[in-house]
Design a protein around this motif. Structure first.
Motif, PDB file in Angstrom:
ATOM      1  N   ASP A  20      26.791   6.695  30.136  1.00 47.25           N
ATOM      2  CA  ASP A  20      25.740   7.363  29.365  1.00 47.25           C
ATOM      3  C   ASP A  20      24.691   6.339  28.941  1.00 47.25           C
ATOM      4  OD1 ASP A  20      27.209   9.654  29.575  1.00 47.25           O
ATOM      5  OD2 ASP A  20      27.590   9.897  27.441  1.00 47.25           O
ATOM      6  N   PHE A  22      20.257   5.723  27.762  1.00 48.46           N
ATOM      7  CA  PHE A  22      18.909   6.153  27.407  1.00 48.46           C
ATOM      8  C   PHE A  22      17.954   5.079  27.910  1.00 48.46           C
ATOM      9  CE2 PHE A  22      15.399   5.338  24.437  1.00 48.46           C
ATOM     10  CZ  PHE A  22      14.671   6.511  24.594  1.00 48.46           C
ATOM     11  N   VAL A  43      21.394   9.942  30.517  1.00 52.94           N
ATOM     12  CA  VAL A  43      21.402  11.262  29.896  1.00 52.94           C
ATOM     13  C   VAL A  43      20.111  11.583  29.159  1.00 52.94           C
ATOM     14  CG1 VAL A  43      23.913  11.385  29.672  1.00 52.94           C
ATOM     15  CG2 VAL A  43      22.563  10.377  27.831  1.00 52.94           C
ATOM     16  N   LYS A  44      19.308  10.546  28.859  1.00 48.73           N
ATOM     17  CA  LYS A  44      18.087  10.779  28.104  1.00 48.73           C
ATOM     18  C   LYS A  44      17.029   9.767  28.543  1.00 48.73           C
ATOM     19  CE  LYS A  44      16.597  11.459  23.311  1.00 48.73           C
ATOM     20  NZ  LYS A  44      17.068  11.443  21.908  1.00 48.73           N
ATOM     21  N   GLN A  46      12.788   8.663  27.927  1.00 47.90           N
ATOM     22  CA  GLN A  46      11.482   8.818  27.302  1.00 47.90           C
ATOM     23  C   GLN A  46      10.462   8.328  28.318  1.00 47.90           C
ATOM     24  OE1 GLN A  46      10.785   6.727  23.622  1.00 47.90           O
ATOM     25  NE2 GLN A  46       8.925   7.869  23.236  1.00 47.90           N
ATOM     26  N   LEU A  76      13.429  15.956  35.495  1.00 48.85           N
ATOM     27  CA  LEU A  76      14.387  15.753  34.394  1.00 48.85           C
ATOM     28  C   LEU A  76      15.079  17.059  34.036  1.00 48.85           C
ATOM     29  CD1 LEU A  76      12.502  13.280  32.017  1.00 48.85           C
ATOM     30  CD2 LEU A  76      13.978  12.788  33.974  1.00 48.85           C
ATOM     31  N   ILE A  81      18.707  15.872  32.567  1.00 48.71           N
ATOM     32  CA  ILE A  81      18.439  14.704  31.732  1.00 48.71           C
ATOM     33  C   ILE A  81      17.566  15.142  30.561  1.00 48.71           C
ATOM     34  CG2 ILE A  81      17.308  12.443  31.622  1.00 48.71           C
ATOM     35  CD1 ILE A  81      17.946  12.108  34.611  1.00 48.71           C
ATOM     36  N   ILE A  82      17.942  14.766  29.371  1.00 47.65           N
ATOM     37  CA  ILE A  82      17.164  15.105  28.185  1.00 47.65           C
ATOM     38  C   ILE A  82      15.854  14.320  28.208  1.00 47.65           C
ATOM     39  CG2 ILE A  82      17.077  15.005  25.649  1.00 47.65           C
ATOM     40  CD1 ILE A  82      20.202  15.162  25.778  1.00 47.65           C
ATOM     41  N   SER A  83      14.762  15.028  27.998  1.00 46.91           N
ATOM     42  CA  SER A  83      13.454  14.378  27.954  1.00 46.91           C
ATOM     43  C   SER A  83      13.050  14.152  26.499  1.00 46.91           C
ATOM     44  CB  SER A  83      12.397  15.251  28.641  1.00 46.91           C
ATOM     45  OG  SER A  83      11.114  14.696  28.441  1.00 46.91           O
ATOM     46  N   ALA A  84      12.695  12.928  26.197  1.00 46.94           N
ATOM     47  CA  ALA A  84      12.185  12.578  24.866  1.00 46.94           C
ATOM     48  C   ALA A  84      10.736  12.128  25.011  1.00 46.94           C
ATOM     49  CB  ALA A  84      13.046  11.476  24.255  1.00 46.94           C
ATOM     50  N   GLN A 113      11.338  20.984  29.251  1.00 40.44           N
ATOM     51  CA  GLN A 113      11.711  20.615  27.903  1.00 40.44           C
ATOM     52  C   GLN A 113      10.442  20.328  27.111  1.00 40.44           C
ATOM     53  OE1 GLN A 113      15.244  17.848  27.927  1.00 40.44           O
ATOM     54  NE2 GLN A 113      14.810  17.949  30.112  1.00 40.44           N
TER      55      GLN A 113
END
Length: 181
Positions: A20, A22, A43-44, A46, A76, A81-84, A113
């Protein structure tokens, strides 16, 4: 992470390790790049999107295109995949049309997202900061962008802010502020 992320992902995949992670990245990579990151456990992410108005992206000197930013957000979403990713609002080099175009694009992609809207703050080393004269730089006021709940207020002396309020030469007018608001 752009310079080493592909090697990182390749090594994890070869070793069959799922880790995991970022990362912060630029949007200019192909779909296979984002897929490798997902397969390695990212997983994330930006992504340095900052704008979805072509005019504003050019004025920010980001070096990316709106289509790259939107394609990356699509990848993403598809890869889980979490987008920030952020959109900068109230930018001093924006205009009312940029604010309207941003709203239009965001409304067209509800299946992506959500972008995190962030008002403009001046960062040390940015193109706008570098164009300020020495007197303007000395007069800059630190922007307090981190707020703490009352029960954690004792942590305030430990917070370091890395951005500044826009100086008078970079203030936006009321019409532009209202458009972004």
């Amino acid at each position: 992470c752009d310079t080493w992320a592909e090697d990182y992902a390749r090594h994890l995949i070869e070793e069959r390790v799922l880790y995991d992670a970022f990362m912060e990245m630029r949007a200019h990579h192909p779909e296979t790049f984002w897929t490798m990151l997902a397969l390695s456990g990212v997983v994330k992410l930006q992504i340095g999107v900052e704008a979805v108005s072509p005019h504003l992206l050019t004025n920010m000197a980001k070096g990316t295109k709106v289509i790259q930013n939107l394609k990356t957000q699509k990848y993403l979403r598809e890869l889980g995949i979490i987008s920030a990713s952020n959109l900068i609002t109230h930018h001093p080099r924006s205009n009312v049309e940029d604010a309207k175009e941003t709203a239009r694009i965001v409304e067209l992609v509800p299946h992506f997202q959500a972008f995190e809207p962030n008002p403009f703050y001046l960062s040390m080393g940015s193109p706008l900061y570098n164009k300020l004269d020495p007197n303007e730089k000395r007069a800059l006021e630190v922007a307090r962008v981190v707020s703490l709940p009352e029960h954690l207020s004792w942590l305030a002396p430990y917070i370091v802010d890395f951005c500044f309020e826009a100086p008078p030469s970079l203030q936006i007018n009321d019409e532009l502020r209202a458009a972004w608001d």
